[in-house]
Enzyme design. Structure first.
Site, PDB file in Angstrom:
ATOM      1  CB  CYS B  40      -0.890   0.016   1.227  1.00 46.58           C
ATOM      2  SG  CYS B  40      -1.793  -1.499   1.408  1.00 46.58           S
ATOM      3  CG  ASP B  42       3.231   5.265   3.718  1.00 46.52           C
ATOM      4  OD1 ASP B  42       4.388   5.472   3.341  1.00 46.52           O
ATOM      5  OD2 ASP B  42       2.310   6.077   3.602  1.00 46.52           O
ATOM      6  CB  CYS B  67       6.682   9.838   1.249  1.00 50.02           C
ATOM      7  SG  CYS B  67       5.359  10.234   2.390  1.00 50.02           S
ATOM      8  CB  CYS B 111       2.383  10.234   4.855  1.00 46.38           C
ATOM      9  SG  CYS B 111       2.002  10.364   3.117  1.00 46.38           S
TER      10      CYS B 111
END
Lengths: 394, 200
Positions: B40, B42, B67, B111
């Site tokens: 997915c 992360d 990220c 995130c």
């Protein structure tokens, strides 16, 4: 290693060619409305027609087959919109054929227009691609039924650089009785493109991808091909695209094409060499690098690669910190939840797709730039992998 | 150079991430929690050491596949929790992390939502290993999305925050971003909570 600034994102946009910059500065003085009959207008008109000649000659077209538009997206929208034209002003009815065939890896300006056509009950077929991003010509042949009015296939992909066999695709479309359009935004100025040889009906060009200004593009419309303007109004561009011409942009685009005609061939070889050095260097210095795109049928300056265990946006930003600009197909960079549709379409595992990086070289890049990249990239990938849940040194 | 999209604090934690677990010495830690799924996009693992005398966190390390926002938010979380009691640490939410980071762009908020979950999983792991099963809270929550470890409690929370459509729910929680199999069930769970709390 001494710090430098390296721009490796030439597929996103290119820096202005110094010659184009000069032409633009000089062109700033030309303010007349090209539709005016007086001397000021005539001068602007003359410059526009001169640019049209340059664009046409670069792709083997006649000048009256070129119309200037605001962008590649506008050109692509214009062509695909012919399929649902209900205007009484034109003769673009496509013999009752309303179907579209395109590919899953097109630019969003084609895919989103295709989706809209689908919602308007047009039959839209999306061709798949193989692991290198190439379509299957037999699949295309089967898709061009007697309901299909248009086939639209990009010449070279912006993310992975894969080049399609457009000549063969256009022949198949025509044999099936459909018109053929190619989005050549990433190709014109990078590889030889001749519209007569390819026998396409429509072809899209964008100036800012070939060292020209932004906000100006061109659409090639083959003589006799059905056509209807997307933007209605005055008689500009022979009634094919209303709105006062962006004369400055057009002057810049003409100059950019003129310079491409001189520089492209040499540059093609040089960029391919640089890319090969970069690719070999990455393969040697970084374990588990996966190169994407076609090994041969690929734009000379485009290198798409992913690194197991390293996420794309993190790579992009660590490179940015040392002055290197690249782009990524990572979902995290685009703000969407899915990684690049192009990378996914080639069947690359999703873990890799999140970590894809596009390095696109251009005329200003040097061997020193490549060495600078090869110095920093392995350090950055190692750094990200050290903190990654997903990568363990073997 | 133009300014970054991220705050200086995010940039600092991205450039100099704190408390990364560099060696393979997971066994030294008292609690380990993992969330997300690399498919997915992360994935985070949080490792904690706990002082059994007063149940405070003495060390917090992590690894992440993600990220810049994911890296920075896990890094800052690892600093925030040291010295906290397990109860205090358990109460940390994504909002607290965001506040500490000085905010994130809207499309990056998702995130940062995994760090607090990984931490809670690590705390629960500690409880489980030390005979304190009664303190484990996540057991009561039901996982709806396996890929992103989104629970029914997360969905309820999202609904209370104003989420009304699946795409809004996805923006907030990343639910269904992996295999997508949970979509129908998630929609039903969300509708249930909208009905329960707002009678819609």
């Amino acid at each position: 290693m001494e710090n430098r600034t390296v721009y490796f994102d030439n597929n996103a946009t290119t820096p202005l060619h110094p010659g184009v910059k000069e032409a633009l500065i000089e062109g700033l003085e030309i303010f007349g409305n090209p539709s005016s009959m007086h001397a000021f207008g005539r001068e602007a008109r003359e410059r526009i027609e001169d640019a049209r000649e340059k664009v046409a000659s670069f792709i083997g077209a006649d000048a009256d087959e070129i119309l200037f538009v605001g962008s590649g997206s506008e050109a692509n929208n214009t062509v695909l919109s012919l399929l649902h034209c209900d205007s009484t002003r034109c003769s673009c009815a496509l013999s009752g054929r309303s179907g579209l065939v395109t590919t899953v890896i097109e630019h969003p300006c084609v895919l989103n227009t295709a989706r809209d056509l689908g919602r308007k009950s047009h039959e839209v077929t999306y061709l798949s691609v193989d692991k290198h991003g190439r379509i299957d010509l037999e699949e295309l042949r089967r898709a061009v039924t007697d309901k299909v009015g248009m086939v639209s296939i990009m010449m070279a992909n912006n993310e992975i650089g894969t080049i399609q066999d457009i000549k063969a695709a256009a022949r198949i479309a025509h044999e099936g009785g459909a018109l053929f359009h190619t989005d050549a935004v990433q190709s014109v100025g990078k590889i030889p493109v001749d519209v007569r040889d390819l026998d396409v009906d429509f072809l899209t060009i964008s100036a800012h991808k070939l060292y020209g200004p932004k906000g100006i593009g061109a659409l090639y419309v083959k003589k006799g091909a059905p056509y209807c303007p997307l933007i209605l109004g005055g008689h500009q561009e022979g009634g094919r695209r209303a709105g006062t011409e962006n004369s400055l942009g057009i002057i810049g685009m003409g100059k950019a094409m003129e310079l491409r005609a001189i520089e492209m061939e040499e540059e093609e070889k040089r960029l391919l060499e640089l890319k090969n050095i970069l690719k070999a260097g990455i393969a040697e210095a970084i374990p588990d690098a996966l190169f994407m795109g076609h090994p041969e049928h690929c734009l000379p300056g485009t290198l798409s690669v992913s690194f197991a265990g390293a996420e794309g946006e993190a790579i992009l930003l660590y490179l940015d910190l040392v002055g290197i600009a690249v782009s990524t197909g990572s979902a995290c960079a685009s703000g969407s939840l899915d990684p690049s549709h192009v990378i996914m379409a080639t069947g690359v595992p999703v873990e890799n797709a999140h970590g894809s990086v596009r390095i696109s070289l251009g005329r200003e890049n040097t061997l020193e730039d490549v060495h600078y990249m090869l110095h920093h990239l392995p350090i950055i990938i190692d750094r990200i992998r050290t903190m990654s849940t997903a990568y363990r040194r073997k | 150079m133009a300014k970054w999209t991220y705050s200086d604090k995010v940039k600092d934690h991205f450039m100099n991430p704190r408390n990364i677990l560099r060696e393979d010495n997971e066994a030294d830690f008292h609690g380990i929690g993992q969330t997300g799924n690399i498919k997915c996009g992360d994935e985070m693992i949080v490792y904690i050491k706990v002082d059994p005398a007063d149940l405070t966190i003495t060390e917090c390390k992590w690894r992440t596949y993600g990220c810049a926002s994911a890296i920075a938010s896990t890094s800052i979380l690892s600093e925030m929790v040291i010295g906290m009691t397990l109860d205090q640490a358990y109460a940390i939410t994504a909002k607290d992390i965001l506040k500490e980071l000085g905010g994130l762009p809207d499309n990056k908020v998702h995130c940062s939502v995994l760090g607090d979950k990984a931490l809670r999983a690590a705390i629960d792991d500690y409880y489980g290993k030390n005979g304190m099963e009664d303190r484990i809270k996540t057991q009561s929550a039901k996982i709806v999305c396996e890929c992103m470890q989104v629970t029914d409690e997360d969905i309820e929370h999202a609904v209370l925050e104003g989420v009304r459509s699946f795409s809004e729910l996805q923006d907030m929680t990343k639910i269904g971003a992996g295999c997508g199999e949970c979509h129908e069930n998630a929609q039903a769970v969300m509708s249930g909570y909208i009905q329960k709390h707002f009678g819609l």
